[in-house]
Scaffold this motif. Sequence first.
Motif, PDB file in Angstrom:
ATOM      1  N   THR A 110       0.812  -1.242   0.027  1.00 49.87           N
ATOM      2  CA  THR A 110       0.017  -0.029   0.037  1.00 49.87           C
ATOM      3  C   THR A 110       0.993   1.254  -0.154  1.00 49.87           C
ATOM      4  O   THR A 110       1.714   1.183   0.975  1.00 49.87           O
TER       5      THR A 110
ATOM      6  N   LYS B 102       0.972   5.673  -0.795  1.00 48.79           N
ATOM      7  CA  LYS B 102       0.465   7.066  -0.887  1.00 48.79           C
ATOM      8  C   LYS B 102       1.184   7.587  -2.110  1.00 48.79           C
ATOM      9  O   LYS B 102       0.418   8.550  -2.813  1.00 48.79           O
TER      10      LYS B 102
ATOM     11  N   TYR C  90      -7.335   2.048  -3.305  1.00 51.11           N
ATOM     12  CA  TYR C  90      -7.651   1.317  -1.923  1.00 51.11           C
ATOM     13  C   TYR C  90      -8.633   2.320  -1.086  1.00 51.11           C
ATOM     14  O   TYR C  90      -9.573   2.179  -0.527  1.00 51.11           O
ATOM     15  N   THR C  91      -7.964   3.756  -0.966  1.00 49.06           N
ATOM     16  CA  THR C  91      -8.749   4.976  -0.130  1.00 49.06           C
ATOM     17  C   THR C  91      -8.435   6.127  -1.105  1.00 49.06           C
ATOM     18  O   THR C  91      -7.701   6.082  -1.896  1.00 49.06           O
ATOM     19  N   ASP C  92      -8.987   7.231  -0.361  1.00 47.11           N
ATOM     20  CA  ASP C  92      -8.710   8.344  -1.044  1.00 47.11           C
ATOM     21  C   ASP C  92      -7.283   8.653  -1.105  1.00 47.11           C
ATOM     22  O   ASP C  92      -6.809   9.538  -1.810  1.00 47.11           O
ATOM     23  N   ARG C  93      -6.524   8.313  -0.264  1.00 49.01           N
ATOM     24  CA  ARG C  93      -5.153   8.447   0.014  1.00 49.01           C
ATOM     25  C   ARG C  93      -4.089   7.651  -0.400  1.00 49.01           C
ATOM     26  O   ARG C  93      -3.040   7.861  -0.694  1.00 49.01           O
ATOM     27  N   GLU C  94      -4.500   6.118  -0.305  1.00 45.15           N
ATOM     28  CA  GLU C  94      -3.657   5.378  -0.704  1.00 45.15           C
ATOM     29  C   GLU C  94      -4.008   4.171  -1.695  1.00 45.15           C
ATOM     30  O   GLU C  94      -5.437   4.382  -2.071  1.00 45.15           O
TER      31      GLU C  94
END
Length: 294
Positions: free
Chosen positions: A127, A129, A159-163
């Motif tokens: 994962t 950024k 995966y997310t908004d940041r990662e």
Amino acid sequence: MPRNFAIRLRCPHGDADTWVTLSNREESLEQILQQSWEFKCREHGPQQGIPQEAMEVAALDDPPPAQETTASYAVPYPAVPAKETPRSGERLPMHVPVVIYGFAGKGGAFHEDTETLIVNPSGALVTLKAKLSLGDTVFLIHQSSGQEQEVRVVYLDAYTDRETRVGLAFKQPISDFWKKSRKKSRIPKTVRVIVKGTDPKGHPFAQTAYTVDLSQDGARLDGIGFLTTPGQTIEVRRLWRKARFRVVWIGHIGTSESNQVGVYRLPSEKDIWRVELPDTPAPPPPENPEPPKK
């Protein structure tokens, strides 16, 4: 519109430089360069000076721009041709601390400490950024063994908004890369050194720096005012001893590591520390240290 700047300030009592982040400023870049700013030199304490260099930077805590969903996020892990091919090795869920560094398109040079989610002899899933693209080439360092490999991005999943979950593939399978091996002892130690290298404009520089922690094979250096590039070779001198080291990561501007670099000694070079290390590894530093308040 407010902007963020990074400025390099030189201590008037020596050759040590410090990067300072200025947030939400209304001034232009030219005005920033003409003003005097307060900063703290590691050796001489609070100082004041006019910037040697300045650049506009993005805020680290800004949310990333919205990305359109594309087919690139639907590539299966690992990416393989449509035809059936033999699997190169069993995938195993395993958390292995690694460092990923290289260039992230417009984001420029980056380094991230992370850990694997899944491994196999052909690569790993991690994962990150950093915003990478399919086909990008970066470098992966196994933090326990110190082994380093060039890897290619073969899978992306927002995966997310940041990662993003990123699948990384070796050039060829390595059967024993993920085996657990004892990490060489690292101890916190402050030692004054002289660092020589080349700045981003190709100009040679020499300046004072200090070790934060060190091992027989590497060190974390503080006080590096010139932004060096991951993979670059620098010379580190302690007293009359010197050796060449490879820069493997650079601290992000705006964090507590903004003036630090991580380096590994080239295999052909001799140990310059001459420091007795304990039989067991030193305890790790606290996670997610708070950035210094300005």
